[in-house]
Scaffold this motif. Structure first.
Motif, PDB file in Angstrom:
ATOM      1  N   ALA A  74       3.891   1.516  -1.253  1.00 51.10           N
ATOM      2  CA  ALA A  74       4.457   1.619  -2.602  1.00 51.10           C
ATOM      3  C   ALA A  74       3.409   2.171  -3.568  1.00 51.10           C
ATOM      4  CB  ALA A  74       4.963   0.262  -3.071  1.00 51.10           C
ATOM      5  N   MET A  75       2.147   1.778  -3.381  1.00 49.77           N
ATOM      6  CA  MET A  75       1.089   2.303  -4.248  1.00 49.77           C
ATOM      7  C   MET A  75       0.886   3.802  -4.010  1.00 49.77           C
ATOM      8  SD  MET A  75      -1.634  -0.850  -4.395  1.00 49.77           S
ATOM      9  CE  MET A  75      -2.777  -0.081  -5.514  1.00 49.77           C
TER      10      MET A  75
ATOM     11  N   LYS B 113       0.831  -1.214   0.000  1.00 54.70           N
ATOM     12  CA  LYS B 113       0.000   0.000   0.000  1.00 54.70           C
ATOM     13  C   LYS B 113       0.861   1.257   0.000  1.00 54.70           C
ATOM     14  CE  LYS B 113      -4.092  -1.970   2.183  1.00 54.70           C
ATOM     15  NZ  LYS B 113      -4.736  -2.285   0.940  1.00 54.70           N
TER      16      LYS B 113
ATOM     17  N   THR C 168       3.578   5.483  -5.857  1.00 56.06           N
ATOM     18  CA  THR C 168       3.226   5.445  -7.282  1.00 56.06           C
ATOM     19  C   THR C 168       2.163   6.488  -7.599  1.00 56.06           C
ATOM     20  OG1 THR C 168       3.762   3.090  -7.352  1.00 56.06           O
ATOM     21  CG2 THR C 168       2.423   3.954  -9.160  1.00 56.06           C
TER      22      THR C 168
ATOM     23  N   THR D  75       1.075  -0.566 -12.209  1.00 57.02           N
ATOM     24  CA  THR D  75       2.111   0.458 -12.343  1.00 57.02           C
ATOM     25  C   THR D  75       3.116   0.348 -11.207  1.00 57.02           C
ATOM     26  OG1 THR D  75       0.525   1.930 -13.420  1.00 57.02           O
ATOM     27  CG2 THR D  75       2.537   2.937 -12.572  1.00 57.02           C
ATOM     28  N   THR D  76       2.637   0.045 -10.009  1.00 57.17           N
ATOM     29  CA  THR D  76       3.538  -0.124  -8.866  1.00 57.17           C
ATOM     30  C   THR D  76       4.497  -1.277  -9.105  1.00 57.17           C
ATOM     31  OG1 THR D  76       1.836   0.755  -7.370  1.00 57.17           O
ATOM     32  CG2 THR D  76       3.628  -0.499  -6.366  1.00 57.17           C
TER      33      THR D  76
ATOM     34  N   TRP E 235      13.118  -2.113  -0.704  1.00 57.36           N
ATOM     35  CA  TRP E 235      12.017  -1.387  -0.062  1.00 57.36           C
ATOM     36  C   TRP E 235      12.026  -1.648   1.445  1.00 57.36           C
ATOM     37  CZ3 TRP E 235       9.432   2.654  -1.316  1.00 57.36           C
ATOM     38  CH2 TRP E 235       8.156   2.918  -0.826  1.00 57.36           C
TER      39      TRP E 235
ATOM     40  N   LEU F 162      -3.118   1.296 -10.893  1.00 66.74           N
ATOM     41  CA  LEU F 162      -2.155   1.649  -9.855  1.00 66.74           C
ATOM     42  C   LEU F 162      -1.337   0.440  -9.386  1.00 66.74           C
ATOM     43  CD1 LEU F 162      -1.292   4.258  -8.564  1.00 66.74           C
ATOM     44  CD2 LEU F 162      -2.910   3.852  -6.729  1.00 66.74           C
TER      45      LEU F 162
ATOM     46  N   ALA G 186       8.545  -1.060  -9.614  1.00 69.77           N
ATOM     47  CA  ALA G 186       9.443  -1.869  -8.793  1.00 69.77           C
ATOM     48  C   ALA G 186      10.404  -2.655  -9.667  1.00 69.77           C
ATOM     49  CB  ALA G 186       8.637  -2.807  -7.892  1.00 69.77           C
TER      50      ALA G 186
END
Length: 182
Positions: free
Chosen positions: A40-41, A38, A44, A97-98, A159, A94, A102
């Motif tokens: 990371a999203m 979440k 993004t 794309t995340t 991460w 989303l 990555a």
């Protein structure tokens, strides 16, 4: 105000900045570790917002700058449209794309580590510590190759390391805030 009161105010301001920066770093680190996907999203989404805003600015430059040539204006408009489309596509997908970001970052870091290792090998004859330089180069090249073959796993590991580092550095920053100026 006296010099002493100005110094005290400056110290308090620095303490506050250090403390707030430390607390924000700890919060970010905890968010990364507790909700890595979440978080990371959200990153993004911030990048997607940036793309849309940058696209609007580029398009605006192309439309509203009369002093530039036609190709320059057209280029800005096209670049703006591409940025806006990229931002909208990122928002519409989303999660995908995340994952793509990555993988891209994992591959990019892998390539950089391989290049860094090769550059270290190329300067081996100039290195004061040949053993450490050779060790670094080999580890860097191996780590880069591992990232190229598993960029998502590498990005996840990076991460997590970012989250752990943010917490550790944030705690240190908070301690610095309490001890600053004493």
């Amino acid at each position: 105000m006296t010099t002493d009161s100005l110094e005290g105010a400056a110290k308090n301001g620095i303490r506050t900045a250090l403390g707030l920066g430390g607390v924000l770093s700890v919060i970010l680190g905890i968010l990364i570790l507790v909700w890595p996907g979440k978080t990371a999203m959200v990153v993004t989404a911030i990048i997607a917002i940036y793309a849309i805003v940058a696209g609007l600015i580029y398009a605006g430059l192309g439309i509203f700058t009369a002093g530039r040539g036609g190709w320059s204006r057209l280029g800005h408009i096209l670049l703006g449209v591409l940025f806006v489309i990229a931002g909208i596509v990122a928002f519409m997908n989303l999660g995908a794309t995340t994952v793509w970001l990555a993988a891209f970052l994992g591959i990019l870091v892998g390539i950089m580590w391989i290049i860094e290792g090769v550059v270290s090998l190329s300067t081996l004859s100039l290195a004061p510590s040949k053993g450490w330089t050779l060790f670094f180069a080999i580890i860097s090249i191996i780590a880069g190759i591992v990232l190229l073959f598993s960029p998502i796993m590498g990005a996840v590991t990076l991460w997590w390391l970012l989250g752990i580092s943010a917490i550790v550095l944030g705690v240190i920053q908070i301690f610095r805030a309490f001890s600053f100026g004493k």
